[in-house]
Design a protein around this motif. Structure first.
Motif, PDB file in Angstrom:
ATOM      1  N   MET A   1       0.819  -1.219   0.000  1.00 49.41           N
ATOM      2  CA  MET A   1       0.000   0.000   0.000  1.00 49.41           C
ATOM      3  C   MET A   1       0.848   1.262   0.000  1.00 49.41           C
ATOM      4  SD  MET A   1      -3.299  -0.838   0.127  1.00 49.41           S
ATOM      5  CE  MET A   1      -4.121   0.570   0.857  1.00 49.41           C
ATOM      6  N   GLY A   2       2.029   1.211   0.644  1.00 46.80           N
ATOM      7  CA  GLY A   2       2.865   2.396   0.791  1.00 46.80           C
ATOM      8  C   GLY A   2       3.955   2.133   1.803  1.00 46.80           C
ATOM      9  N   ARG A   3       4.209   3.126   2.663  1.00 49.35           N
ATOM     10  CA  ARG A   3       5.276   3.011   3.653  1.00 49.35           C
ATOM     11  C   ARG A   3       4.739   3.308   5.051  1.00 49.35           C
ATOM     12  NH1 ARG A   3       7.758   0.617   0.373  1.00 49.35           N
ATOM     13  NH2 ARG A   3       9.682   1.191  -0.691  1.00 49.35           N
ATOM     14  N   THR A   4       5.335   2.646   6.040  1.00 51.83           N
ATOM     15  CA  THR A   4       5.044   2.982   7.428  1.00 51.83           C
ATOM     16  C   THR A   4       5.955   4.129   7.848  1.00 51.83           C
ATOM     17  OG1 THR A   4       6.693   1.497   8.386  1.00 51.83           O
ATOM     18  CG2 THR A   4       4.532   0.556   7.864  1.00 51.83           C
ATOM     19  N   GLU A   5       5.697   4.653   9.034  1.00 55.13           N
ATOM     20  CA  GLU A   5       6.528   5.749   9.544  1.00 55.13           C
ATOM     21  C   GLU A   5       7.983   5.333   9.698  1.00 55.13           C
ATOM     22  OE1 GLU A   5       5.879   9.201  12.897  1.00 55.13           O
ATOM     23  OE2 GLU A   5       5.296   7.152  13.399  1.00 55.13           O
ATOM     24  N   GLU A   6       8.206   4.036   9.935  1.00 55.48           N
ATOM     25  CA  GLU A   6       9.569   3.528  10.103  1.00 55.48           C
ATOM     26  C   GLU A   6      10.258   3.257   8.774  1.00 55.48           C
ATOM     27  OE1 GLU A   6       6.881   2.128  11.594  1.00 55.48           O
ATOM     28  OE2 GLU A   6       7.149   3.173  13.511  1.00 55.48           O
ATOM     29  N   GLY A   7       9.542   3.425   7.653  1.00 56.52           N
ATOM     30  CA  GLY A   7      10.126   3.193   6.343  1.00 56.52           C
ATOM     31  C   GLY A   7       9.917   1.794   5.806  1.00 56.52           C
ATOM     32  N   ASP A   8       9.191   0.963   6.535  1.00 57.12           N
ATOM     33  CA  ASP A   8       8.906  -0.392   6.072  1.00 57.12           C
ATOM     34  C   ASP A   8       7.726  -0.379   5.098  1.00 57.12           C
ATOM     35  OD1 ASP A   8      10.876  -1.386   7.822  1.00 57.12           O
ATOM     36  OD2 ASP A   8       9.429  -1.470   9.481  1.00 57.12           O
ATOM     37  N   ASP A   9       7.568  -1.491   4.372  1.00 62.12           N
ATOM     38  CA  ASP A   9       6.392  -1.624   3.508  1.00 62.12           C
ATOM     39  C   ASP A   9       5.133  -1.626   4.363  1.00 62.12           C
ATOM     40  OD1 ASP A   9       7.980  -1.808   1.287  1.00 62.12           O
ATOM     41  OD2 ASP A   9       7.889  -3.996   1.156  1.00 62.12           O
ATOM     42  N   ALA A 207      -0.035  16.815   2.879  1.00 63.67           N
ATOM     43  CA  ALA A 207       0.452  15.439   2.992  1.00 63.67           C
ATOM     44  C   ALA A 207      -0.666  14.443   2.751  1.00 63.67           C
ATOM     45  CB  ALA A 207       1.077  15.210   4.364  1.00 63.67           C
ATOM     46  N   PRO A 208      -1.328  14.510   1.577  1.00 68.68           N
ATOM     47  CA  PRO A 208      -2.419  13.563   1.306  1.00 68.68           C
ATOM     48  C   PRO A 208      -1.904  12.130   1.278  1.00 68.68           C
ATOM     49  CG  PRO A 208      -1.775  14.706  -0.700  1.00 68.68           C
ATOM     50  CD  PRO A 208      -1.056  15.381   0.419  1.00 68.68           C
ATOM     51  N   GLY A 209      -2.754  11.227   1.740  1.00 66.41           N
ATOM     52  CA  GLY A 209      -2.364   9.822   1.799  1.00 66.41           C
ATOM     53  C   GLY A 209      -1.754   9.420   3.126  1.00 66.41           C
ATOM     54  N   THR A 210      -1.416  10.407   3.966  1.00 63.67           N
ATOM     55  CA  THR A 210      -0.893  10.117   5.304  1.00 63.67           C
ATOM     56  C   THR A 210      -2.061   9.742   6.210  1.00 63.67           C
ATOM     57  OG1 THR A 210       0.913  11.699   5.000  1.00 63.67           O
ATOM     58  CG2 THR A 210       0.395  11.037   7.270  1.00 63.67           C
ATOM     59  N   ALA A 211      -1.898   8.695   6.981  1.00 59.57           N
ATOM     60  CA  ALA A 211      -3.019   8.192   7.777  1.00 59.57           C
ATOM     61  C   ALA A 211      -2.512   7.429   8.990  1.00 59.57           C
ATOM     62  CB  ALA A 211      -3.899   7.283   6.922  1.00 59.57           C
ATOM     63  N   TYR A 212      -3.450   7.157   9.882  1.00 59.00           N
ATOM     64  CA  TYR A 212      -3.214   6.253  11.011  1.00 59.00           C
ATOM     65  C   TYR A 212      -4.141   5.058  10.840  1.00 59.00           C
ATOM     66  CZ  TYR A 212      -0.634  10.031  13.274  1.00 59.00           C
ATOM     67  OH  TYR A 212       0.283  11.020  13.573  1.00 59.00           O
ATOM     68  N   VAL A 213      -3.585   3.866  11.059  1.00 59.63           N
ATOM     69  CA  VAL A 213      -4.338   2.625  10.872  1.00 59.63           C
ATOM     70  C   VAL A 213      -4.457   1.913  12.207  1.00 59.63           C
ATOM     71  CG1 VAL A 213      -4.430   0.422   9.648  1.00 59.63           C
ATOM     72  CG2 VAL A 213      -3.382   2.408   8.555  1.00 59.63           C
ATOM     73  N   PRO A 221      -2.256   2.705  17.189  1.00 65.07           N
ATOM     74  CA  PRO A 221      -2.376   3.149  15.791  1.00 65.07           C
ATOM     75  C   PRO A 221      -1.014   3.240  15.111  1.00 65.07           C
ATOM     76  CG  PRO A 221      -3.711   4.513  17.247  1.00 65.07           C
ATOM     77  CD  PRO A 221      -2.846   3.675  18.126  1.00 65.07           C
ATOM     78  N   GLN A 222      -0.995   2.849  13.837  1.00 67.02           N
ATOM     79  CA  GLN A 222       0.234   2.875  13.048  1.00 67.02           C
ATOM     80  C   GLN A 222       0.152   4.007  12.027  1.00 67.02           C
ATOM     81  OE1 GLN A 222       0.711  -0.422  10.276  1.00 67.02           O
ATOM     82  NE2 GLN A 222       2.909  -0.449  10.618  1.00 67.02           N
ATOM     83  N   ARG A 223       1.181   4.854  11.979  1.00 74.03           N
ATOM     84  CA  ARG A 223       1.212   5.963  11.023  1.00 74.03           C
ATOM     85  C   ARG A 223       1.788   5.455   9.708  1.00 74.03           C
ATOM     86  NH1 ARG A 223       1.486  11.848  11.199  1.00 74.03           N
ATOM     87  NH2 ARG A 223       2.790  12.662   9.524  1.00 74.03           N
ATOM     88  N   VAL A 224       1.088   5.736   8.604  1.00 80.15           N
ATOM     89  CA  VAL A 224       1.486   5.237   7.286  1.00 80.15           C
ATOM     90  C   VAL A 224       1.275   6.338   6.246  1.00 80.15           C
ATOM     91  CG1 VAL A 224       0.849   2.857   7.880  1.00 80.15           C
ATOM     92  CG2 VAL A 224      -0.827   4.347   6.764  1.00 80.15           C
TER      93      VAL A 224
END
Length: 277
Positions: A1-9, A207-213, A221-224
């Motif tokens: 889907m994209g990247r996590t805040e840590e830079g992982d997939d 920053a469109p597409g930035t979200a918390y899951v 919650p995970q920032r992505v």
């Protein structure tokens, strides 16, 4: 889907019913297309079917329509499609009863993803009260019974209030894009989410597409951030990985659409004829 805040997939788990909420321009389209492009191979193989609802006249999902097995761009066709999803889901449940408690996707019995853009247009803003009632009933039924038999609802909206989506509590995986305030963040991600670090209301407009899951697998919650797909990528992928079949949504003929019956010719009674003469 994209990247996590840590830079992982960032990989989105399929199975939990997923609610995507965000203000206008927050990047809901990025979530939708990251999902569809990621599923392209499974769609082409027939292991996954995507049934799309786009009540903006098809402006969003229409670009990738070849990826969709079914598609509705108005309320009448959308409700018909949702009710057919419920019927197929219940039929599959009867087939699996006594054999297994968990569906496994195959080309004969694919995973069905019901993808709804601008959900509130059906559940709250629809002027036809009967259509609105039927839409809410279908969504609640799918979200409460569909997971085990391979019917998954993924829905997007701007207004996360309970009045907008009565079945909000049935979505066990939530994605909060930029939202208006702390209250909306709590509505989407649950009580305590802000204290746990989910700050959807502080995501910058730029920053469109930035979200918390948040899901039942995540303790906090995970920032992505979802990847961006341009029009050329969407159209190319849709053509190259088109679904093996397309099933049009056919609205059943109703009394209101049939040719009105001709009125019966009134016959005069013998007494009336005698009186007139």
């Amino acid at each position: 889907m994209g990247r996590t805040e840590e830079g992982d997939d960032w990989r989105l788990r399929l199975g939990p019913h997923t609610l995507v909420a965000g203000a206008s321009g927050s990047g809901k389209a990025s979530i939708v297309w990251a999902l569809l492009l990621g599923l392209a191979g499974a769609v082409r193989s027939g292991m996954v079917e995507v049934w799309g609802v786009d009540l903006k006249g098809g402006m969003e999902l229409g670009m990738g329509k070849p990826l969709l097995t079914r598609f509705a761009n108005d309320s009448v066709h959308a409700v018909t499609m949702l009710e057919e999803a419920v019927a197929q889901m219940q039929a599959r449940a009867r087939e699996l009863a006594g054999t297994t408690r968990q569906h496994e996707a195959s080309t004969e019995a694919p995973l069905v993803i019901v993808l709804i853009d601008e959900l509130a247009a059906l559940t709250a803003y629809e002027s036809d009260r009967d259509l609105q009632r039927r839409a809410n009933a279908s969504i609640a039924t799918l979200a409460s019974q569909g997971r085990a038999v391979g019917f998954v609802v993924i829905a997007c909206l701007q207004d996360p209030r309970k009045e907008t989506l009565p079945a909000r509590g049935l979505f066990t995986q939530t994605i909060g894009l930029r939202l208006r305030d702390r209250t909306e963040t709590s509505m989407v991600l649950g009580d305590g989410s802000v204290a746990a670090g989910a700050l959807c209301h502080e995501i910058p407009i730029g920053a469109p597409g930035t979200a918390y899951v948040l899901s039942d697998e995540l303790a906090t919650p995970q920032r992505v951030r979802a990847g961006y797909a341009d029009d050329a990528l969407i159209t190319h992928t849709a053509r190259a990985f088109a679904a093996p079949r397309f099933k049009p949504v056919v609205v059943p003929e109703t009394q209101s659409t049939r040719e009105p019956a001709r009125p019966r010719r009134r016959t005069r009674s013998a007494a009336q004829s005698k009186e007139d003469s």
